[in-house]
Design a protein around this motif. Structure first.
Motif: not given
Length: 123
Positions: A75-82, A89-105
């Motif tokens: 989960m590189p910081e530069d990629f997350l910033e992009a 950070i306070d949105d469980d749905v968006q956290v789930a989408k990012l987790a799926s995009r980066y292949g992490v839990s």
């Protein structure tokens, strides 16, 4: 992870999720690059680092370093910033989408976002 001169083997639990397996591989790769097997169990000529209660709690400096390495790799910081990850950070749905995009839990992504964009930034 098992090591002997010229050979390193990283094992994962096939019953764990693919996301957990990816993090485990990245974490063990961190140990491979950062640590010489300190505190490892020696079995014949192999050095073996076992996952235990200490590694789960990340209370050991070696485990904290390996977790930090894995988080940065997956989960590189530069990629997350992009990806405007700070907005998630306070949105469980968006956290789930990012987790799926980066292949992490979701848990790993939540921890990463908290470290990057939370109140205190220890790293």
């Amino acid at each position: 992870m098992a090591r002997k001169p010229g050979v390193t083997i990283i094992g994962v639990n096939s019953e764990q999720s693919k996301q957990r397996q990816r993090f485990t591989i990245a974490h063990e790769f961190g140990h491979y690059l950062l640590h010489e097997g300190l505190g490892a169990h020696v079995d014949r000529e192999y050095r073996i680092n076992f996952r235990d209660a200490t590694s789960s709690q990340a209370s050991s400096v070696l485990e904290i370093e390996a977790n930090f390495f894995a988080a940065n790799l997956l989960m590189p910081e530069d990629f997350l910033e992009a990806d405007d990850a700070e907005l998630a950070i306070d949105d469980d749905v968006q956290v789930a989408k990012l987790a799926s995009r980066y292949g992490v839990s979701r848990h790993a992504m939540s921890l990463r976002l908290g470290k990057l964009y939370g109140q205190s930034r220890p790293f």
